[in-house]
Design a protein around this motif. Structure first.
Motif, PDB file in Angstrom:
ATOM      1  N   THR A   1       0.820  -1.213   0.000  1.00 12.31           N
ATOM      2  CA  THR A   1       0.000   0.000   0.000  1.00 12.31           C
ATOM      3  C   THR A   1       0.858   1.271   0.000  1.00 12.31           C
ATOM      4  O   THR A   1       0.322   2.360  -0.184  1.00 12.31           O
ATOM      5  CB  THR A   1      -0.956   0.026   1.204  1.00 12.31           C
ATOM      6  OG1 THR A   1      -0.186  -0.017   2.411  1.00 12.31           O
ATOM      7  CG2 THR A   1      -1.931  -1.144   1.147  1.00 12.31           C
ATOM      8  N   TYR A   2       2.153   1.122   0.222  1.00 17.76           N
ATOM      9  CA  TYR A   2       3.065   2.265   0.147  1.00 17.76           C
ATOM     10  C   TYR A   2       3.518   2.467  -1.289  1.00 17.76           C
ATOM     11  O   TYR A   2       3.810   1.501  -1.995  1.00 17.76           O
ATOM     12  CB  TYR A   2       4.319   2.030   0.998  1.00 17.76           C
ATOM     13  CG  TYR A   2       4.122   2.186   2.478  1.00 17.76           C
ATOM     14  CD1 TYR A   2       4.276   3.427   3.097  1.00 17.76           C
ATOM     15  CD2 TYR A   2       3.809   1.091   3.265  1.00 17.76           C
ATOM     16  CE1 TYR A   2       4.118   3.566   4.468  1.00 17.76           C
ATOM     17  CE2 TYR A   2       3.646   1.219   4.638  1.00 17.76           C
ATOM     18  CZ  TYR A   2       3.794   2.457   5.227  1.00 17.76           C
ATOM     19  OH  TYR A   2       3.637   2.589   6.580  1.00 17.76           O
ATOM     20  N   VAL A   3       3.605   3.715  -1.713  1.00 17.41           N
ATOM     21  CA  VAL A   3       4.280   4.035  -2.960  1.00 17.41           C
ATOM     22  C   VAL A   3       5.729   4.348  -2.610  1.00 17.41           C
ATOM     23  O   VAL A   3       6.042   4.733  -1.482  1.00 17.41           O
ATOM     24  CB  VAL A   3       3.611   5.211  -3.715  1.00 17.41           C
ATOM     25  CG1 VAL A   3       2.160   4.889  -4.032  1.00 17.41           C
ATOM     26  CG2 VAL A   3       3.707   6.512  -2.948  1.00 17.41           C
TER      27      VAL A   3
ATOM     28  N   LYS B   1       5.137  15.819  -3.897  1.00 17.49           N
ATOM     29  CA  LYS B   1       3.982  16.156  -3.053  1.00 17.49           C
ATOM     30  C   LYS B   1       2.752  16.438  -3.909  1.00 17.49           C
ATOM     31  O   LYS B   1       1.668  15.908  -3.649  1.00 17.49           O
ATOM     32  CB  LYS B   1       4.307  17.362  -2.170  1.00 17.49           C
ATOM     33  CG  LYS B   1       3.141  17.824  -1.314  1.00 17.49           C
ATOM     34  CD  LYS B   1       3.487  19.072  -0.532  1.00 17.49           C
ATOM     35  CE  LYS B   1       2.290  19.620   0.217  1.00 17.49           C
ATOM     36  NZ  LYS B   1       2.617  20.860   0.956  1.00 17.49           N
ATOM     37  N   ARG B   2       2.922  17.250  -4.955  1.00  8.75           N
ATOM     38  CA  ARG B   2       1.790  17.565  -5.841  1.00  8.75           C
ATOM     39  C   ARG B   2       1.224  16.296  -6.472  1.00  8.75           C
ATOM     40  O   ARG B   2       0.005  16.120  -6.550  1.00  8.75           O
ATOM     41  CB  ARG B   2       2.226  18.555  -6.929  1.00  8.75           C
ATOM     42  CG  ARG B   2       2.462  19.959  -6.436  1.00  8.75           C
ATOM     43  CD  ARG B   2       2.655  20.953  -7.584  1.00  8.75           C
ATOM     44  NE  ARG B   2       3.775  20.629  -8.452  1.00  8.75           N
ATOM     45  CZ  ARG B   2       5.043  21.015  -8.256  1.00  8.75           C
ATOM     46  NH1 ARG B   2       5.341  21.745  -7.189  1.00  8.75           N
ATOM     47  NH2 ARG B   2       5.986  20.685  -9.117  1.00  8.75           N
ATOM     48  N   ALA B   3       2.110  15.404  -6.926  1.00  9.62           N
ATOM     49  CA  ALA B   3       1.660  14.171  -7.579  1.00  9.62           C
ATOM     50  C   ALA B   3       0.941  13.250  -6.603  1.00  9.62           C
ATOM     51  O   ALA B   3      -0.101  12.669  -6.932  1.00  9.62           O
ATOM     52  CB  ALA B   3       2.850  13.449  -8.211  1.00  9.62           C
TER      53      ALA B   3
ATOM     54  N   ILE C   1      -0.391  12.637   4.479  1.00  8.17           N
ATOM     55  CA  ILE C   1       0.411  11.576   3.870  1.00  8.17           C
ATOM     56  C   ILE C   1       1.374  11.011   4.906  1.00  8.17           C
ATOM     57  O   ILE C   1       2.105  11.753   5.562  1.00  8.17           O
ATOM     58  CB  ILE C   1       1.184  12.119   2.643  1.00  8.17           C
ATOM     59  CG1 ILE C   1       0.194  12.566   1.559  1.00  8.17           C
ATOM     60  CG2 ILE C   1       2.168  11.070   2.115  1.00  8.17           C
ATOM     61  CD1 ILE C   1       0.826  13.347   0.425  1.00  8.17           C
ATOM     62  N   GLU C   2       1.349   9.699   5.052  1.00  9.99           N
ATOM     63  CA  GLU C   2       2.278   9.018   5.948  1.00  9.99           C
ATOM     64  C   GLU C   2       3.592   8.805   5.205  1.00  9.99           C
ATOM     65  O   GLU C   2       3.606   8.307   4.080  1.00  9.99           O
ATOM     66  CB  GLU C   2       1.724   7.659   6.376  1.00  9.99           C
ATOM     67  CG  GLU C   2       2.691   6.868   7.219  1.00  9.99           C
ATOM     68  CD  GLU C   2       2.307   5.406   7.388  1.00  9.99           C
ATOM     69  OE1 GLU C   2       3.141   4.662   7.909  1.00  9.99           O
ATOM     70  OE2 GLU C   2       1.203   5.020   6.976  1.00  9.99           O
TER      71      GLU C   2
ATOM     72  N   ALA D   1      -2.462  14.676  -6.034  1.00  6.93           N
ATOM     73  CA  ALA D   1      -3.294  14.550  -7.232  1.00  6.93           C
ATOM     74  C   ALA D   1      -3.807  13.125  -7.426  1.00  6.93           C
ATOM     75  O   ALA D   1      -4.928  12.923  -7.902  1.00  6.93           O
ATOM     76  CB  ALA D   1      -2.511  14.991  -8.474  1.00  6.93           C
ATOM     77  N   HIS D   2      -3.001  12.139  -7.029  1.00 13.10           N
ATOM     78  CA  HIS D   2      -3.386  10.729  -7.201  1.00 13.10           C
ATOM     79  C   HIS D   2      -4.023  10.131  -5.945  1.00 13.10           C
ATOM     80  O   HIS D   2      -4.366   8.954  -5.937  1.00 13.10           O
ATOM     81  CB  HIS D   2      -2.167   9.896  -7.606  1.00 13.10           C
ATOM     82  CG  HIS D   2      -1.706  10.171  -9.002  1.00 13.10           C
ATOM     83  ND1 HIS D   2      -2.314   9.632 -10.114  1.00 13.10           N
ATOM     84  CD2 HIS D   2      -0.717  10.963  -9.467  1.00 13.10           C
ATOM     85  CE1 HIS D   2      -1.707  10.065 -11.196  1.00 13.10           C
ATOM     86  NE2 HIS D   2      -0.741  10.882 -10.842  1.00 13.10           N
ATOM     87  N   GLY D   3      -4.188  10.930  -4.905  1.00 12.41           N
ATOM     88  CA  GLY D   3      -4.803  10.446  -3.676  1.00 12.41           C
ATOM     89  C   GLY D   3      -3.975   9.386  -2.965  1.00 12.41           C
ATOM     90  O   GLY D   3      -4.532   8.557  -2.239  1.00 12.41           O
ATOM     91  N   GLU D   4      -2.678   9.435  -3.143  1.00 11.06           N
ATOM     92  CA  GLU D   4      -1.790   8.441  -2.506  1.00 11.06           C
ATOM     93  C   GLU D   4      -1.391   8.943  -1.129  1.00 11.06           C
ATOM     94  O   GLU D   4      -0.882  10.061  -0.986  1.00 11.06           O
ATOM     95  CB  GLU D   4      -0.580   8.179  -3.413  1.00 11.06           C
ATOM     96  CG  GLU D   4      -1.027   7.491  -4.695  1.00 11.06           C
ATOM     97  CD  GLU D   4      -0.077   7.627  -5.862  1.00 11.06           C
ATOM     98  OE1 GLU D   4      -0.158   6.772  -6.765  1.00 11.06           O
ATOM     99  OE2 GLU D   4       0.719   8.588  -5.901  1.00 11.06           O
TER     100      GLU D   4
END
Length: 147
Positions: A19-21, A98-100, A139-140, A103-106
């Motif tokens: 679940t982490y990017v 951060k913006r990305a 964001i974690e 934008a992707h809800g990650e």
């Protein structure tokens, strides 16, 4: 203000929950021949070509989704693999990240001590910047350290 969802863990980045990017630093030439970028290149051999296809410029965060669904952000912190990044270019790539992510809800990010290996940026400065940059988000951020 300091990010509340920031923590460092002693673990291999690649053992992180799916679940982490991921995010790591690379050059615009996508050489990925050293440091943890080398490991990324070998785990995801199609990624360098995808990064190049995006025609990255310094300060970008190039999003890549692997065949297994893992999202990886390639932070373009320098123009050439032979260079060292400027602090301002490194920080620009983090702002793009951060913006990305937003934008992707990650909401979960796992990173190594980005910029502190072969790029020789001071980790203490980078950690402080990352915490301040993400302080206004939910964001974690998990920093994976091998020792």
């Amino acid at each position: 203000m300091i990010a509340l969802n920031y923590h460092e863990e002693v673990q291999d980045l690649f053992d992180s929950d799916p679940t982490y990017v991921f995010a790591h630093c690379v050059a615009a030439d996508a050489g990925m021949g050293g440091g943890i970028a080398w490991t990324f290149r070998h785990r995801y051999p199609e990624m360098p070509a995808a990064v190049l296809a995006a025609q990255p410029v310094v300060g970008d965060a190039v999003r890549y989704v692997s065949d297994d669904g893992r999202v990886i952000y390639n932070l373009i912190s320098k123009g050439s693999s032979a260079q060292l990044p400027d602090r301002s270019d490194f920080e620009d790539s983090l702002r793009a990240l951060k913006r990305a992510l937003l934008a992707h809800g990650e909401k979960r990010l796992a990173i190594p001590r980005i910029g502190a290996g072969i790029d020789r940026l001071n980790w203490s400065d980078s950690a402080g910047f990352i915490q301040e940059l993400f302080a206004d988000t939910d964001i974690e951020i998990m920093v994976c350290v091998l020792h």
